[in-house]
Design a protein around this motif. Structure first.
Motif, PDB file in Angstrom:
ATOM      1  N   GLN A 116       0.516  -1.295  -0.017  1.00 37.82           N
ATOM      2  CA  GLN A 116      -0.206  -0.131  -0.163  1.00 37.82           C
ATOM      3  C   GLN A 116       1.023   1.241  -0.313  1.00 37.82           C
ATOM      4  O   GLN A 116       2.236   1.338   1.032  1.00 37.82           O
ATOM      5  CB  GLN A 116      -0.805  -0.424   1.314  1.00 37.82           C
ATOM      6  CG  GLN A 116      -1.834   1.407   1.875  1.00 37.82           C
ATOM      7  CD  GLN A 116      -1.895   1.398   2.755  1.00 37.82           C
ATOM      8  OE1 GLN A 116      -2.614   0.163   3.599  1.00 37.82           O
ATOM      9  NE2 GLN A 116      -2.874   2.534   3.404  1.00 37.82           N
ATOM     10  N   GLU A 117       0.523   2.147  -0.858  1.00 35.72           N
ATOM     11  CA  GLU A 117       1.327   3.414  -0.464  1.00 35.72           C
ATOM     12  C   GLU A 117       0.593   4.419  -0.327  1.00 35.72           C
ATOM     13  O   GLU A 117      -0.741   5.241  -0.510  1.00 35.72           O
ATOM     14  CB  GLU A 117       1.660   3.498  -2.246  1.00 35.72           C
ATOM     15  CG  GLU A 117       2.696   2.623  -2.718  1.00 35.72           C
ATOM     16  CD  GLU A 117       3.181   2.521  -3.979  1.00 35.72           C
ATOM     17  OE1 GLU A 117       3.734   2.058  -4.396  1.00 35.72           O
ATOM     18  OE2 GLU A 117       2.858   3.502  -4.979  1.00 35.72           O
ATOM     19  N   ILE A 118       0.965   5.608   0.118  1.00 38.59           N
ATOM     20  CA  ILE A 118       0.828   7.224   0.714  1.00 38.59           C
ATOM     21  C   ILE A 118       1.923   7.907   0.447  1.00 38.59           C
ATOM     22  O   ILE A 118       2.851   7.888   0.509  1.00 38.59           O
ATOM     23  CB  ILE A 118       0.520   7.357   1.911  1.00 38.59           C
ATOM     24  CG1 ILE A 118      -0.336   6.126   2.612  1.00 38.59           C
ATOM     25  CG2 ILE A 118       0.143   8.165   2.283  1.00 38.59           C
ATOM     26  CD1 ILE A 118      -1.171   5.769   4.521  1.00 38.59           C
ATOM     27  N   VAL A 119       1.410   9.182  -0.304  1.00 36.62           N
ATOM     28  CA  VAL A 119       2.188  10.057  -0.903  1.00 36.62           C
ATOM     29  C   VAL A 119       2.890  10.775   0.056  1.00 36.62           C
ATOM     30  O   VAL A 119       1.297  11.523   0.568  1.00 36.62           O
ATOM     31  CB  VAL A 119       1.729  10.792  -2.930  1.00 36.62           C
ATOM     32  CG1 VAL A 119       2.774  11.746  -2.873  1.00 36.62           C
ATOM     33  CG2 VAL A 119       1.645   9.636  -3.463  1.00 36.62           C
ATOM     34  N   VAL A 120       3.371  11.387   0.709  1.00 34.65           N
ATOM     35  CA  VAL A 120       3.321  12.153   1.845  1.00 34.65           C
ATOM     36  C   VAL A 120       4.256  13.534   0.735  1.00 34.65           C
ATOM     37  O   VAL A 120       4.636  14.493   1.735  1.00 34.65           O
ATOM     38  CB  VAL A 120       5.122  11.295   2.759  1.00 34.65           C
ATOM     39  CG1 VAL A 120       4.076  10.206   3.162  1.00 34.65           C
ATOM     40  CG2 VAL A 120       5.811  10.901   2.088  1.00 34.65           C
ATOM     41  N   ALA A 121       5.249  13.512   0.051  1.00 30.39           N
ATOM     42  CA  ALA A 121       4.752  15.032  -0.907  1.00 30.39           C
ATOM     43  C   ALA A 121       5.081  14.584  -2.106  1.00 30.39           C
ATOM     44  O   ALA A 121       5.835  13.636  -2.760  1.00 30.39           O
ATOM     45  CB  ALA A 121       6.752  15.358  -0.511  1.00 30.39           C
ATOM     46  N   GLU A 122       4.082  15.750  -2.396  1.00 36.80           N
ATOM     47  CA  GLU A 122       3.969  15.680  -4.412  1.00 36.80           C
ATOM     48  C   GLU A 122       5.247  15.869  -4.371  1.00 36.80           C
ATOM     49  O   GLU A 122       5.752  17.336  -4.495  1.00 36.80           O
ATOM     50  CB  GLU A 122       2.717  16.077  -4.689  1.00 36.80           C
ATOM     51  CG  GLU A 122       1.946  15.578  -4.035  1.00 36.80           C
ATOM     52  CD  GLU A 122       0.424  15.608  -4.680  1.00 36.80           C
ATOM     53  OE1 GLU A 122       0.417  16.744  -4.868  1.00 36.80           O
ATOM     54  OE2 GLU A 122      -0.580  15.279  -4.448  1.00 36.80           O
ATOM     55  N   GLY A 123       5.729  15.950  -5.773  1.00 34.89           N
ATOM     56  CA  GLY A 123       6.499  16.142  -6.420  1.00 34.89           C
ATOM     57  C   GLY A 123       5.989  17.228  -7.684  1.00 34.89           C
ATOM     58  O   GLY A 123       4.616  17.286  -7.982  1.00 34.89           O
ATOM     59  N   GLY A 124       6.501  18.176  -7.721  1.00 28.90           N
ATOM     60  CA  GLY A 124       6.260  20.011  -8.773  1.00 28.90           C
ATOM     61  C   GLY A 124       6.103  19.659 -10.170  1.00 28.90           C
ATOM     62  O   GLY A 124       6.060  18.845 -10.821  1.00 28.90           O
ATOM     63  N   LYS A 125       4.621  19.783 -10.451  1.00 26.83           N
ATOM     64  CA  LYS A 125       4.123  20.381 -11.667  1.00 26.83           C
ATOM     65  C   LYS A 125       5.549  20.650 -13.062  1.00 26.83           C
ATOM     66  O   LYS A 125       6.389  21.421 -13.042  1.00 26.83           O
ATOM     67  CB  LYS A 125       3.438  20.621 -12.294  1.00 26.83           C
ATOM     68  CG  LYS A 125       2.003  20.052 -11.618  1.00 26.83           C
ATOM     69  CD  LYS A 125       0.637  20.841 -12.025  1.00 26.83           C
ATOM     70  CE  LYS A 125      -0.753  20.449 -11.296  1.00 26.83           C
ATOM     71  NZ  LYS A 125      -2.248  20.762 -11.383  1.00 26.83           N
ATOM     72  N   GLY A 126       6.005  20.273 -14.165  1.00 25.36           N
ATOM     73  CA  GLY A 126       6.412  20.297 -15.113  1.00 25.36           C
ATOM     74  C   GLY A 126       6.103  21.800 -15.814  1.00 25.36           C
ATOM     75  O   GLY A 126       5.075  21.955 -15.960  1.00 25.36           O
ATOM     76  N   GLY A 127       7.083  23.122 -15.975  1.00 25.66           N
ATOM     77  CA  GLY A 127       6.717  24.010 -16.599  1.00 25.66           C
ATOM     78  C   GLY A 127       6.115  24.037 -18.411  1.00 25.66           C
ATOM     79  O   GLY A 127       7.009  22.586 -18.482  1.00 25.66           O
ATOM     80  N   LEU A 128       5.693  24.939 -19.041  1.00 23.92           N
ATOM     81  CA  LEU A 128       5.141  24.208 -20.098  1.00 23.92           C
ATOM     82  C   LEU A 128       6.183  24.957 -20.361  1.00 23.92           C
ATOM     83  O   LEU A 128       6.523  25.615 -20.509  1.00 23.92           O
ATOM     84  CB  LEU A 128       3.785  25.222 -20.010  1.00 23.92           C
ATOM     85  CG  LEU A 128       2.465  24.357 -19.858  1.00 23.92           C
ATOM     86  CD1 LEU A 128       1.536  25.564 -19.713  1.00 23.92           C
ATOM     87  CD2 LEU A 128       2.195  23.634 -19.687  1.00 23.92           C
ATOM     88  N   GLY A 129       6.412  24.327 -22.382  1.00 23.67           N
ATOM     89  CA  GLY A 129       7.204  24.492 -23.135  1.00 23.67           C
ATOM     90  C   GLY A 129       6.390  25.745 -23.923  1.00 23.67           C
ATOM     91  O   GLY A 129       5.181  26.051 -24.101  1.00 23.67           O
ATOM     92  N   ASN A 130       6.879  26.245 -24.859  1.00 24.65           N
ATOM     93  CA  ASN A 130       6.631  27.603 -25.508  1.00 24.65           C
ATOM     94  C   ASN A 130       6.141  27.157 -26.509  1.00 24.65           C
ATOM     95  O   ASN A 130       5.240  28.383 -26.862  1.00 24.65           O
ATOM     96  CB  ASN A 130       7.925  28.627 -25.935  1.00 24.65           C
ATOM     97  CG  ASN A 130       9.236  28.003 -27.219  1.00 24.65           C
ATOM     98  OD1 ASN A 130       9.064  26.731 -27.249  1.00 24.65           O
ATOM     99  ND2 ASN A 130       9.091  28.649 -27.795  1.00 24.65           N
TER     100      ASN A 130
END
Length: 340
Positions: A116-130
């Protein structure tokens, strides 16, 4: 001092990976001199994940991992190619763990099953390209988004031992001796208080291949719920026991000690008293003719068994009573699930 072999608490600082930045890039080919924007998105940062592992029974490893960071996501690439996501960071923990945000005390989840998994710290979203920012008025956008920061927090992880029956008593009530006598566990045993400094688990084997798990909880003292002594550190382990076996020495004021133990559990968490209870009066080998004085007899609405772990007096009877109580709890759970 020897190395600690058991830990039921850990505080860890966790941080999700930073999202990768979006790319600023323009399509360049031999026969397309003025190609449009094609910068890809950045990859997401990795998560920090708490994962259940049924092979573990302590938080000792996590006690030594104070800071845990997941990997950052990669930058976006040309041709609208997305950057690689950052790798997750996995923290393995035993079943029975509850995890909280250390600052807000928010309960983040509970580990009850293997993997079983619990996310305790989410990663940041990637930025959008141009290429996302092209428009009829801006055919050559020269900017892209930065990736987002990963979530960061301090978490507290508490382990609550899972056992069929938990031993509850003051120091020197004979809990460790009983566990040693009826299971394969080898807890430290001596004649002074607080010999047991950490919970011990033992598997009790009965005829017809029946087994149950017994937990020896370190001795509670009066006012333990207020932080006195060692017992307060382990009262939470009682929460996961299906049946509570109270143990009081025949050499003590039995009624007083039993009521004092009830008071400590009631003050800590009153619903613990809803669990099935058994009272074992221990060290009967020290009583003349293995009998209690009439004034020491108790009139309770729970099973009371006089035992001696040293001589096996009434030990088999005690095991059968424990087994019956455990089965009653299991049947009650099944009935609840089927009716739900």
């Amino acid at each position: 001092m020897g190395r600690v072999q058991f830990a039921d608490y850990a505080k860890v600082y966790v941080k999700g990976g930073h999202g990768g930045a979006g790319a600023v890039h323009f399509r360049r080919e031999k026969y397309v001199p003025h190609g449009g924007p094609d910068g890809g998105d950045g990859g997401a940062g990795g998560d920090v994940i708490l994962r259940g592992n049924e092979q573990l029974n302590t938080l000792l490893d996590l006690r030594y991992r104070k800071y845990v960071n997941a990997k950052d996501g990669n930058r976006g690439e040309s041709s609208k190619r997305k950057g690689k996501d950052g790798e997750d960071e996995i923290l393995e923990a035993p079943l029975g763990c509850v995890v909280y945000d250390a600052d807000t005390k928010e309960r983040l989840g509970e580990i009850t099953d293997h993997e079983q998994e619990i996310v305790v710290a989410e990663g940041g979203k990637g930025g959008l390209g141009n290429w996302h920012f092209r428009s009829s008025t801006n055919q050559t956008p020269r900017h892209a988004q930065d990736g987002e920061e990963g979530e960061q927090r301090a978490i507290e992880i508490e382990l609550k031992l899972i056992a069929d029956v938990g031993l509850v008593g003051f120091p020197n009530a004979g809990k460790s001796t009983l566990l040693s006598a009826i299971s394969g566990a080898k807890p430290k045993i001596d004649s002074y208080p607080f010999t047991t400094l950490q919970p011990n688990l033992g598997v009790v084997t009965m005829p017809d291949y029946r087994t149950f798990v017994m937990a020896d909880i370190p001795g509670i003292i009066e006012e333990a719920h207020e932080g006195r002594g060692l017992g307060i550190q382990f009262l939470r382990h009682i929460e996961r026991n299906n049946v509570l076996l109270f143990m009081v020495s025949s050499q003590q004021d039995i009624e007083y000690e039993y009521e004092a133990l009830l008071d400590e559990l009631r003050a800590y968490r009153s619903d613990l008293l809803d669990k099935p209870r058994i009272l074992a009066i221990t060290k009967m080998d020290l009583q003349e003719n293995f009998e209690l004085d009439k004034e020491k007899k108790l009139d309770l609405d729970i099973p009371v068994v006089e035992i001696s772990s040293a001589t096996n007096y009434h030990i088999d009877e005690l095991k059968e009573i424990i087994w019956e109580q455990i089965q009653a709890v299991e049947k009650s759970k099944e009935d609840t699930e089927s009716s739900g």
